[in-house]
Design an enzyme around this catalytic site. Structure first.
Site, PDB file in Angstrom:
ATOM      1  N   ASP A  12      42.815   2.337 -19.348  1.00 26.45           N
ATOM      2  CA  ASP A  12      41.373   2.077 -19.438  1.00 26.45           C
ATOM      3  C   ASP A  12      40.982   1.949 -20.908  1.00 26.45           C
ATOM      4  O   ASP A  12      41.314   2.825 -21.713  1.00 26.45           O
ATOM      5  CB  ASP A  12      40.609   3.229 -18.779  1.00 26.45           C
ATOM      6  CG  ASP A  12      39.136   2.890 -18.562  1.00 26.45           C
ATOM      7  OD1 ASP A  12      38.784   1.697 -18.595  1.00 26.45           O
ATOM      8  OD2 ASP A  12      38.352   3.832 -18.366  1.00 26.45           O
ATOM      9  N   HIS A  56      28.252   0.230 -25.457  1.00 30.98           N
ATOM     10  CA  HIS A  56      28.592   1.443 -24.705  1.00 30.98           C
ATOM     11  C   HIS A  56      29.129   2.525 -25.644  1.00 30.98           C
ATOM     12  O   HIS A  56      28.689   3.677 -25.596  1.00 30.98           O
ATOM     13  CB  HIS A  56      29.628   1.125 -23.623  1.00 30.98           C
ATOM     14  CG  HIS A  56      30.136   2.349 -22.916  1.00 30.98           C
ATOM     15  ND1 HIS A  56      29.345   3.102 -22.066  1.00 30.98           N
ATOM     16  CD2 HIS A  56      31.350   2.966 -22.946  1.00 30.98           C
ATOM     17  CE1 HIS A  56      30.059   4.119 -21.593  1.00 30.98           C
ATOM     18  NE2 HIS A  56      31.267   4.064 -22.115  1.00 30.98           N
ATOM     19  N   GLU A 103      31.139   3.880 -14.019  1.00 33.94           N
ATOM     20  CA  GLU A 103      31.324   3.015 -15.175  1.00 33.94           C
ATOM     21  C   GLU A 103      31.607   1.621 -14.626  1.00 33.94           C
ATOM     22  O   GLU A 103      32.633   1.394 -13.978  1.00 33.94           O
ATOM     23  CB  GLU A 103      32.455   3.516 -16.081  1.00 33.94           C
ATOM     24  CG  GLU A 103      32.075   4.827 -16.770  1.00 33.94           C
ATOM     25  CD  GLU A 103      32.990   5.231 -17.911  1.00 33.94           C
ATOM     26  OE1 GLU A 103      34.166   4.789 -17.924  1.00 33.94           O
ATOM     27  OE2 GLU A 103      32.530   5.996 -18.783  1.00 33.94           O
ATOM     28  N   GLU A 158      32.965  -1.814 -14.789  1.00 33.22           N
ATOM     29  CA  GLU A 158      34.006  -2.398 -15.624  1.00 33.22           C
ATOM     30  C   GLU A 158      34.620  -3.610 -14.922  1.00 33.22           C
ATOM     31  O   GLU A 158      34.371  -3.854 -13.744  1.00 33.22           O
ATOM     32  CB  GLU A 158      35.125  -1.368 -15.896  1.00 33.22           C
ATOM     33  CG  GLU A 158      34.600  -0.039 -16.450  1.00 33.22           C
ATOM     34  CD  GLU A 158      35.677   0.836 -17.064  1.00 33.22           C
ATOM     35  OE1 GLU A 158      36.785   0.332 -17.327  1.00 33.22           O
ATOM     36  OE2 GLU A 158      35.394   2.031 -17.282  1.00 33.22           O
ATOM     37  N   ASP A 165      34.953   2.927 -12.668  1.00 32.78           N
ATOM     38  CA  ASP A 165      35.679   4.092 -13.191  1.00 32.78           C
ATOM     39  C   ASP A 165      34.762   5.319 -13.044  1.00 32.78           C
ATOM     40  O   ASP A 165      34.072   5.708 -13.982  1.00 32.78           O
ATOM     41  CB  ASP A 165      36.040   3.828 -14.658  1.00 32.78           C
ATOM     42  CG  ASP A 165      36.707   5.024 -15.304  1.00 32.78           C
ATOM     43  OD1 ASP A 165      37.340   5.813 -14.601  1.00 32.78           O
ATOM     44  OD2 ASP A 165      36.589   5.144 -16.543  1.00 32.78           O
ATOM     45  N   ARG A 197      30.844  13.592 -15.983  1.00 34.97           N
ATOM     46  CA  ARG A 197      30.513  13.759 -17.401  1.00 34.97           C
ATOM     47  C   ARG A 197      30.600  15.209 -17.866  1.00 34.97           C
ATOM     48  O   ARG A 197      30.936  15.469 -19.029  1.00 34.97           O
ATOM     49  CB  ARG A 197      29.103  13.242 -17.664  1.00 34.97           C
ATOM     50  CG  ARG A 197      28.899  11.786 -17.340  1.00 34.97           C
ATOM     51  CD  ARG A 197      29.804  10.904 -18.145  1.00 34.97           C
ATOM     52  NE  ARG A 197      29.585   9.486 -17.833  1.00 34.97           N
ATOM     53  CZ  ARG A 197      30.413   8.525 -18.214  1.00 34.97           C
ATOM     54  NH1 ARG A 197      31.514   8.810 -18.904  1.00 34.97           N
ATOM     55  NH2 ARG A 197      30.155   7.271 -17.909  1.00 34.97           N
ATOM     56  N   GLN A 214      34.266  15.978 -18.204  1.00 36.42           N
ATOM     57  CA  GLN A 214      34.762  15.170 -19.329  1.00 36.42           C
ATOM     58  C   GLN A 214      34.354  15.760 -20.672  1.00 36.42           C
ATOM     59  O   GLN A 214      35.169  15.873 -21.598  1.00 36.42           O
ATOM     60  CB  GLN A 214      34.214  13.744 -19.194  1.00 36.42           C
ATOM     61  CG  GLN A 214      34.645  12.781 -20.285  1.00 36.42           C
ATOM     62  CD  GLN A 214      33.926  11.424 -20.185  1.00 36.42           C
ATOM     63  OE1 GLN A 214      33.129  11.188 -19.268  1.00 36.42           O
ATOM     64  NE2 GLN A 214      34.219  10.543 -21.117  1.00 36.42           N
ATOM     65  N   LYS A 219      38.118  11.922 -15.041  1.00 35.07           N
ATOM     66  CA  LYS A 219      38.284  10.507 -14.696  1.00 35.07           C
ATOM     67  C   LYS A 219      39.269  10.289 -13.553  1.00 35.07           C
ATOM     68  O   LYS A 219      39.192   9.268 -12.868  1.00 35.07           O
ATOM     69  CB  LYS A 219      38.842   9.747 -15.913  1.00 35.07           C
ATOM     70  CG  LYS A 219      37.947   9.764 -17.129  1.00 35.07           C
ATOM     71  CD  LYS A 219      36.857   8.748 -16.979  1.00 35.07           C
ATOM     72  CE  LYS A 219      36.114   8.551 -18.295  1.00 35.07           C
ATOM     73  NZ  LYS A 219      35.134   7.466 -18.171  1.00 35.07           N
ATOM     74  N   THR A 248      39.329   5.827  -9.028  1.00 39.58           N
ATOM     75  CA  THR A 248      38.916   4.579  -9.674  1.00 39.58           C
ATOM     76  C   THR A 248      38.911   3.521  -8.577  1.00 39.58           C
ATOM     77  O   THR A 248      39.929   3.330  -7.921  1.00 39.58           O
ATOM     78  CB  THR A 248      39.912   4.169 -10.783  1.00 39.58           C
ATOM     79  OG1 THR A 248      40.049   5.246 -11.704  1.00 39.58           O
ATOM     80  CG2 THR A 248      39.449   2.919 -11.508  1.00 39.58           C
ATOM     81  N   GLU A 262      24.192   6.424 -19.848  1.00 35.40           N
ATOM     82  CA  GLU A 262      23.368   5.660 -20.788  1.00 35.40           C
ATOM     83  C   GLU A 262      21.994   5.324 -20.201  1.00 35.40           C
ATOM     84  O   GLU A 262      20.992   5.375 -20.899  1.00 35.40           O
ATOM     85  CB  GLU A 262      24.070   4.352 -21.166  1.00 35.40           C
ATOM     86  CG  GLU A 262      25.371   4.542 -21.921  1.00 35.40           C
ATOM     87  CD  GLU A 262      26.201   3.277 -21.875  1.00 35.40           C
ATOM     88  OE1 GLU A 262      27.038   3.144 -20.971  1.00 35.40           O
ATOM     89  OE2 GLU A 262      25.985   2.399 -22.733  1.00 35.40           O
TER      90      GLU A 262
HETATM   91 CA    CA Z   1      36.083   3.869 -18.292  1.00 36.19          CA
END
Ligand code: CA
Length: 404
Positions: A117, A124, A195, A197, A229, A233, A236, A249, A253, A354
């Protein structure tokens, strides 16, 4: 080029798209199909009837055998399928092997080998830097020199539609940044996130010690998938220093059922937004390209963000060159993801972290992070070679409560 398949012409799955997937019908084994309009074409019996050299690759329960055949076979199979679906004289042979997508089961399309990843969006990375390190530099010194990435967990890459169980783990409670050293608690993540992606799937591998140059991207990459993904948080934030993402994570996925071949994206290549300072030569600063792909993030049926992939700082070609610059070999089925796609505007952010600015500024209908029962769907479209737009595979998932 016009297809004879009813309802397909002018749709997001017109003859210039033709993504591959793995499907099954009740009581039958999964095998390779190609999507046209609202139908999937069962390639195996048609390839056998036409005595195609590589007909066996379509009987497999993943795209890996097809992908391993390499670029030349990939492009000739695409030309063959295009002919089948546009030439009226093929219709009698082909039409009995078209099934409505709604009537088949779609599966994980790729047996994923390794998963990497990246972190290729300047917006970002800057936003996350400002949220996690409000008193420091938004970007760390290496960020503009190399596409930052980490090796993820291939075994937990799941197909769109697979429920995501809220992860348990060690996390810092929200606001636990008072006096003294931080102390974790154990429990279900309360800052579960997405996320948005793109994922790039490797078809043809390399030998240990070899490097892939920026110009060799299409010799190795078979196609593109939508990718979410999922990220915890709170887990993480506590674990990621000093070695990077780990359990925050690795629980899931999600990727799309459909893999869009690189050839379908020929009209989507575009200039990168600009790289300063100039990257080192092995990153092909004069030739690397971006992709003009529009993304939509939908939460419980409402679009909450529209990230533009064309704003990504690092090119997919540069990511692959960097991934192999040390001689690490590629395998068929390797998957590498772009990192969260965020644009410069608030409505273009590809994560809830975000969108809610670290949970401090609720967005949409007063939301911050994911709640149990939430359904997130990521959708992607790009310019097609036929002049309209094509859809890439969408990726969806529902959040299930943590397990005791
Ligand atoms: Ca990611």
């Amino acid at each position: 080029m016009t297809t004879w398949v009813e309802g397909a012409a002018g749709s997001l799955f017109d003859i210039d798209n033709l993504p591959y997937g793995v499907f099954s019908r009740p009581g039958e084994e999964p095998r390779v199909g190609v999507r046209i309009g609202d139908h999937v074409l069962d390639l195996s019996p048609v390839a056998a009837a036409e005595m195609l050299d590589v007909h066996h690759v379509f009987q497999e329960p993943s795209l890996n055998a097809l992908m391993a055949e390499g670029r030349q076979v990939r492009t000739s199979v695409r030309a063959w399928v295009t002919g089948l679906l546009s030439d009226e004289t093929e219709r009698d042979l082909v039409e009995p092997h078209l099934w409505p997508v709604a009537d088949v089961t779609l599966h994980l399309p790729v047996e994923v080998a390794d998963y990497v990843d990246f972190y290729a969006s300047l917006d970002h990375a800057s936003n996350v830097g400002r949220i996690f390190r409000p008193d420091g530099e938004a970007l760390l010194p290496n960020w503009r020199h190399l596409p930052v990435g980490y090796h993820g967990r291939a075994g937990t890459v799941v197909a769109s539609g697979t429920p995501v169980v809220r992860p348990m783990g060690q996390r810092l409670s929200t606001g636990s940044t008072g006096e003294g050293p931080p102390t974790p608690t154990y429990g279900a993540s309360v800052r579960l996130d997405i996320e948005a992606e793109l994922g790039f799937v490797v078809g043809t591998g390399t030998a240990l010690g070899d490097r892939v140059r920026v110009e060799e991207f299409a010799d190795h990459v078979f196609g593109v998938v939508g990718l979410n993904d999922w990220s915890a948080r709170d887990i993480q934030a506590w674990e990621y220093v000093p070695l990077g993402p780990f359990l925050g994570k690795s629980f899931a996925t999600s990727i799309s059922h459909w893999v869009t071949p690189i050839e379908a994206l020929e009209a989507a290549w575009c200039d990168l937004p600009g790289q300063d300072p100039r990257p080192l030569d092995y990153l092909g600063p004069d030739v690397a390209r971006g992709l003009d792909i529009a993304v939509e993030v939908e939460l419980d049926g409402e679009v909450v963000s529209r990230p533009p992939y064309r704003s990504m700082y690092w090119s997919p070609e540069q990511m692959l060159a960097h991934l192999t610059v040390n001689g690490a070999s590629l395998r068929t089925g390797d998957l590498y993801a772009s990192g969260t796609i965020s644009g410069p505007e608030p409505g273009q952010r590809g994560s809830f972290l975000e969108l809610s600015w670290g949970g401090k500024e609720p967005f949409g209908n007063g939301r911050t992070f994911l709640e149990d029962g939430d359904v997130v769907t990521l959708r992607y479209t790009a310019p097609g070679t036929g002049g309209g737009r094509i859809a890439l595979g969408e990726v969806s998932g529902v959040i299930e409560p943590a397990r005791d």
